[in-house]
Design a protein around this motif. Sequence first.
Motif, PDB file in Angstrom:
ATOM      1  N   LYS A   1     -10.533  -8.231   7.850  1.00  0.00           N
ATOM      2  CA  LYS A   1     -10.452  -9.338   9.139  1.00  0.00           C
ATOM      3  C   LYS A   1     -11.270 -10.439   9.243  1.00  0.00           C
ATOM      4  O   LYS A   1     -10.396 -11.240   9.963  1.00  0.00           O
ATOM      5  N   SER A   2     -11.970 -10.147   8.904  1.00  0.00           N
ATOM      6  CA  SER A   2     -12.815 -12.056   9.488  1.00  0.00           C
ATOM      7  C   SER A   2     -12.208 -13.101   8.637  1.00  0.00           C
ATOM      8  O   SER A   2     -11.711 -13.849   9.398  1.00  0.00           O
ATOM      9  N   LEU A   3     -11.563 -12.486   7.759  1.00  0.00           N
ATOM     10  CA  LEU A   3     -11.319 -13.426   6.403  1.00  0.00           C
ATOM     11  C   LEU A   3      -9.694 -13.364   7.030  1.00  0.00           C
ATOM     12  O   LEU A   3      -9.737 -15.212   8.026  1.00  0.00           O
ATOM     13  N   LEU A   4      -9.209 -12.828   7.350  1.00  0.00           N
ATOM     14  CA  LEU A   4      -7.410 -13.010   8.300  1.00  0.00           C
ATOM     15  C   LEU A   4      -7.675 -13.581   9.873  1.00  0.00           C
ATOM     16  O   LEU A   4      -6.921 -15.059   9.700  1.00  0.00           O
TER      17      LEU A   4
ATOM     18  N   TRP B   1      -7.821  -2.030   4.306  1.00  0.00           N
ATOM     19  CA  TRP B   1      -7.524  -3.368   3.992  1.00  0.00           C
ATOM     20  C   TRP B   1      -7.520  -4.014   5.216  1.00  0.00           C
ATOM     21  O   TRP B   1      -9.337  -4.691   5.065  1.00  0.00           O
ATOM     22  N   LEU B   2      -7.398  -4.088   5.987  1.00  0.00           N
ATOM     23  CA  LEU B   2      -7.114  -4.871   7.513  1.00  0.00           C
ATOM     24  C   LEU B   2      -8.628  -5.208   7.615  1.00  0.00           C
ATOM     25  O   LEU B   2      -8.757  -5.666   8.343  1.00  0.00           O
TER      26      LEU B   2
ATOM     27  N   PHE C   1       0.631  -1.168   0.563  1.00  0.00           N
ATOM     28  CA  PHE C   1       0.044   0.028   0.058  1.00  0.00           C
ATOM     29  C   PHE C   1       0.456   1.146  -0.143  1.00  0.00           C
ATOM     30  O   PHE C   1       1.897   1.222   0.391  1.00  0.00           O
ATOM     31  N   ALA C   2      -0.056   1.824  -0.798  1.00  0.00           N
ATOM     32  CA  ALA C   2       1.023   3.787  -1.090  1.00  0.00           C
ATOM     33  C   ALA C   2       1.307   4.401   0.500  1.00  0.00           C
ATOM     34  O   ALA C   2       1.875   4.936   0.871  1.00  0.00           O
ATOM     35  N   ASN C   3       0.393   3.778   1.831  1.00  0.00           N
ATOM     36  CA  ASN C   3       0.388   4.637   3.575  1.00  0.00           C
ATOM     37  C   ASN C   3      -0.027   3.933   4.300  1.00  0.00           C
ATOM     38  O   ASN C   3      -0.860   2.826   3.753  1.00  0.00           O
ATOM     39  N   LYS C   4       0.328   4.346   4.971  1.00  0.00           N
ATOM     40  CA  LYS C   4      -0.183   2.697   6.152  1.00  0.00           C
ATOM     41  C   LYS C   4      -1.715   3.361   6.545  1.00  0.00           C
ATOM     42  O   LYS C   4      -2.779   1.758   6.908  1.00  0.00           O
TER      43      LYS C   4
END
Length: 289
Positions: free
Chosen positions: A23-26, A18-19, A9-12
């Motif tokens: 989140k549920s998938l991860l 995205w996180l 990603f370009a930045n945090k």
Amino acid sequence: MRKTQIPTFANKSEKFDWLIANKSLLIAEKKAENKEADAIVYTPEVASKAENSTEKTVLNEDGLEVNKIVAKLVINTTNVMDSHSDVHMKGIWKKSLSEQSQFYLCQEHSLTFAGIITDKVKAYTKSISWAQLKAPFEGTTEALMFDAEIDESRNEFMFEQYANRWVKNHSVGMRYVKIFLCINDNHYSEEYANWEKYIPEVANRADAEEQGYFWAVTEAKIIEGSAVVRGSNPWTPVQSQIDDTTEPMDDSAACTTPKPKAEPLDSTQKEETPMVETTKGTFLNPNLY
């Protein structure tokens, strides 16, 4: 299940969005996989074999016959963000230790008849100071310990590896049960609250702050502990190893740690009080991933 890769990603802020979106998938993926982690390094001791012993023996690197090894292994330490961005919190093993009565020491996470080294394992947790581990952190960590009796009847190859002190590292095989995403950004109220709750317990806090997020794991199930070549957490030394041999080792080769009593072990587990003796250790930084 194919593991999701975190894009660049370009930045945090974009990464955090995205996180949150995934989140549920991860979390589901982290819970579904059997994770293998953590490096262990040996500092061995040697004790004399009983005179009337009739057990089978092998020769170690010193030319001494070895018939049994009693090893005290640090399988895992808490409070360090590892290469997977996971932080095992204190208490992570409490439920698993209370519910399980059988533990296995395996060869390279092979929980098979061929891969088991021994099932004569006592598992418990122990509070150890970071200073005692020669780690650059303050406070304490909770170590998952395996006290294991090893002989050649179960896995002759690995018995010889231990007898020759060629086993330098260990790892815990586990499955996550409770895990929380922690993000250092107050735009995400739940994840920021998690960050505020758990970040004070992260020993390598600067690494977590530079990344901006981590996963706090508060409960995990122990699958096995293994002898491996390398792991992902360098702050996990082995306490000691005792070999029953035909003759004692000379003082120049002895460990400075008092020798633990080599009594038969059972498969029960308990919480122990913080360790106070000084343990000599060697550390390996694998720089994996």
